[in-house]
Design an enzyme around this catalytic site. Structure first.
Site, PDB file in Angstrom:
ATOM      1  N   HIS A  27      -0.391   5.815   7.750  1.00 54.98           N
ATOM      2  CA  HIS A  27      -1.545   4.950   7.488  1.00 54.98           C
ATOM      3  C   HIS A  27      -1.706   3.999   8.656  1.00 54.98           C
ATOM      4  O   HIS A  27      -0.752   3.336   9.070  1.00 54.98           O
ATOM      5  CB  HIS A  27      -1.357   4.161   6.193  1.00 54.98           C
ATOM      6  CG  HIS A  27      -2.411   3.110   5.977  1.00 54.98           C
ATOM      7  ND1 HIS A  27      -3.761   3.395   6.037  1.00 54.98           N
ATOM      8  CD2 HIS A  27      -2.316   1.772   5.727  1.00 54.98           C
ATOM      9  CE1 HIS A  27      -4.451   2.276   5.814  1.00 54.98           C
ATOM     10  NE2 HIS A  27      -3.598   1.293   5.630  1.00 54.98           N
ATOM     11  N   GLU A  49       0.803  -1.217   0.000  1.00 56.57           N
ATOM     12  CA  GLU A  49       0.000   0.000   0.000  1.00 56.57           C
ATOM     13  C   GLU A  49       0.843   1.278   0.000  1.00 56.57           C
ATOM     14  O   GLU A  49       0.376   2.325   0.451  1.00 56.57           O
ATOM     15  CB  GLU A  49      -0.945  -0.008   1.199  1.00 56.57           C
ATOM     16  CG  GLU A  49      -2.032  -1.058   1.085  1.00 56.57           C
ATOM     17  CD  GLU A  49      -3.151  -0.827   2.088  1.00 56.57           C
ATOM     18  OE1 GLU A  49      -4.300  -0.655   1.638  1.00 56.57           O
ATOM     19  OE2 GLU A  49      -2.873  -0.806   3.302  1.00 56.57           O
ATOM     20  N   HIS A 103      -4.620   1.215  10.903  1.00 60.95           N
ATOM     21  CA  HIS A 103      -5.869   0.471  10.998  1.00 60.95           C
ATOM     22  C   HIS A 103      -6.429   0.691  12.409  1.00 60.95           C
ATOM     23  O   HIS A 103      -6.852  -0.234  13.085  1.00 60.95           O
ATOM     24  CB  HIS A 103      -5.652  -1.017  10.738  1.00 60.95           C
ATOM     25  CG  HIS A 103      -5.008  -1.309   9.428  1.00 60.95           C
ATOM     26  ND1 HIS A 103      -4.222  -2.415   9.215  1.00 60.95           N
ATOM     27  CD2 HIS A 103      -5.023  -0.629   8.250  1.00 60.95           C
ATOM     28  CE1 HIS A 103      -3.771  -2.412   7.964  1.00 60.95           C
ATOM     29  NE2 HIS A 103      -4.257  -1.333   7.365  1.00 60.95           N
TER      30      HIS A 103
END
Length: 269
Positions: free
Chosen positions: A127, A108, A129
């Site tokens: 980034h 990613e 989660h």
């Protein structure tokens, strides 16, 4: 050994020279002679977010190369808590590694490359989660600032849904087209939520991007608690958010230095 550890912690806290060099993660500017301080911030930021549970084995931190704005720096594919300066690699804005040396790349990385391409003002991307954030990516409740440390959210935190543009996928930003779509959804904001996935957070420095990623998660958890109490939640207004965010920028080093002391004096996970 305990006394030595205390001395290092105090030296780091008060900015004494030589403190950082005691840690095995001392930056070596291994990514094509990139700025050692930026590499150190990527390593430190990765470990901070892991230490506080914003990332686990997944997630990544990157920085635009200050010597070449068309390149950026991020780790090889590795759990954030394990990142060292030797793991930092240089990429172009197509997501190509300048010199992979056989190392595995994050799939990613296009989150980062396309945001840097679309936003010249962005110098760092995170980034995650983030567990606190996920419910706001899949519900109809907007993520809004409930306290001053998350004041940047007053400008908005749009939700990007990969399915709307690309159908049923594996939910990963695995190519430039998907990355462009995400960057477009981010627009001029600091945070974009990713439906059923997590978020992407940006800033003018690694320190500020990490700060925003951390407090996005904290705010999401607090907002969920406030909603669960029932009744109307009294959020920060746009004006309050702008004023509070300006103060946060002034005191950023206070929290960064505390976090850095904790992750650089603790054993690697």
């Amino acid at each position: 050994m305990a006394r030595f550890g205390i001395l290092i912690a105090l030296a780091t806290l008060f900015g004494m020279p030589g403190a950082a060099c005691q840690d095995r993660q001392t930056p070596t500017a291994s990514a094509s002679g990139a700025d050692a301080a930026v590499i150190d911030d990527i390593v430190t930021g990765s470990r901070i977010l892991a230490e506080y549970g914003v990332v686990d084995a997944f997630g990544h931190v990157s920085a635009r190369d200050p010597k070449n704005p068309d390149h950026f720096l991020m780790s090889r594919s590795l759990a954030p808590a394990l990142v060292t300066s030797d793991d930092i690699m240089e990429f172009d804005l197509d997501g190509n590694a300048v010199d992979a040396k056989g190392r595995t790349l994050f799939l990613e990385r296009f989150i980062h490359s396309e945001i840097y391409r679309a936003r010249p003002d962005v110098m760092a991307v995170v980034h995650t989660h983030s567990p606190g954030v996920i419910p706001f990516t899949i519900s109809q409740t907007m993520l809004r600032p409930v306290f001053h440390n998350a004041a940047f959210l007053a400008a908005g935190a749009p939700v990007w849904d990969i399915r709307k543009a690309f159908g049923e996928t594996d939910m990963l930003v695995r190519n430039a087209d998907i990355g462009k779509s995400l960057a477009a959804a981010l627009g001029d904001k600091s945070v974009v939520l990713m439906r059923g996935h997590g978020d992407a957070v940006v800033g003018p420095s690694v320190k500020l991007a990490v700060f925003r990623a951390y407090y996005t998660d904290v705010n999401a958890r607090l907002q969920s608690q406030a909603i669960a109490l029932g009744g109307e939640v009294n959020y920060l207004t746009a004006a309050e958010g702008a004023k509070a965010d300006a103060i946060n920028l002034q005191v950023l080093d206070r929290v960064w230095n505390l976090w850095k002391m904790r992750v650089t004096t603790a054993p690697a996970k």
